[in-house]
Design an enzyme around this catalytic site. Sequence first.
Site, short mmCIF file in Angstrom:
data_model
loop_
_atom_site.label_atom_id
_atom_site.label_comp_id
_atom_site.label_asym_id
_atom_site.label_seq_id
_atom_site.Cartn_x
_atom_site.Cartn_y
_atom_site.Cartn_z
N GLU A 162 -1.70 0.41 8.00
CA GLU A 162 -0.89 -0.67 7.43
C GLU A 162 0.24 -0.13 6.59
OE1 GLU A 162 -1.39 -4.59 4.51
OE2 GLU A 162 -3.10 -3.27 4.88
N GLU A 181 1.57 -11.55 5.63
CA GLU A 181 0.65 -10.83 6.50
C GLU A 181 1.15 -11.02 7.92
OE1 GLU A 181 -1.72 -8.92 5.51
OE2 GLU A 181 -2.25 -9.58 3.48
N HIS A 238 0.82 -1.21 0.00
CA HIS A 238 0.00 0.00 0.00
C HIS A 238 0.87 1.27 0.00
CE1 HIS A 238 -3.25 -2.82 0.62
NE2 HIS A 238 -2.61 -3.29 1.68
N HIS A 278 2.91 -6.97 4.48
CA HIS A 278 1.54 -6.53 4.75
C HIS A 278 1.17 -6.82 6.21
CE1 HIS A 278 0.09 -5.61 0.65
NE2 HIS A 278 1.01 -6.47 0.29
#
Length: 302
Positions: free
Chosen positions: A129, A266, A92, A184
């Site tokens: 995030e 993640e 992101h 992430h």
Amino acid sequence: MPYDHRNTVRRTFALALAATGCCAVLAGCATSQASPPSGKAQESQAASQAAQGESGTQSRPPFASPRPSRSPVAAQGSGSLAGRTIVIDPGHNSGNFRHSDEINQKVNIGTTRKECDTTGTSTNAGYTEASFTLDVSHRLRDLLKARGAKVVFTHDGERPWGPCIDERARIGNAAHADAVVSVHADGSAVGHRGFHVILPAQVRAGAADTTKIVAPSRTLGERIADRFARATGTSPANYIGDGTGLDVRNDLGGLNLSTVPKVFVECGNMRDPKDAQLLTSAAWRQKAAQGLADGIATYLEG
């Protein structure tokens, strides 16, 4: 969230929340750590995920998006990773929520067309995030450079938004990377805890052909899952991956379009208070970076 990471929050909702000054949910702002304030079903569920963003849910815009603090820069040496190229993909971008038109543009990921990028998730306190991933990526870079590796970033927070998921894949391919790791944090339901590593599925469609990278990417993912658990003391996700910490997906353009071994990690669930307490700790983020570095090194050293 507290919504599940598979249920993308509509961007109109994100913009509405932005108007009320709410914090971001899927992109990085905690108050008591050193650096702030600066997903994933099996292949059979890919069709229902096609409307999602590249790695999970959308967020509300953050209170602010300062650059995260960095760990002390280690001297690059001629260590065990000398001659190796590693691409780090910080998930992101903190500016994505300001550029909804741009990140909503669809790009071809082989199996379908998908949004250029998403905003990411955040903790309930608003630590996004995007801030988390950039902070961990900086720490990871320093550890890898200390072992002699050449490290390439897909972005370093210098861009106003993006890059798009197809460009992120192209950066790794152009670098002829020995390994690519996309960093992430998840945005699942409260009570969903732990990390998981996303592996590329076998995909041959249009520009996507993962035939040559499926096996090495699995090995990379297995090494990272093992070392990440050791370094952080956390367990594989209790809500995905059958307790192995590994999940296979065919709906992520960053994996589908890669021609070099690549995984998504993640690191935990930002929407669970217990996981969030870890993710907002600078000390824990250093452990996370160490686990990623150890996993990558173990993979590359054979």
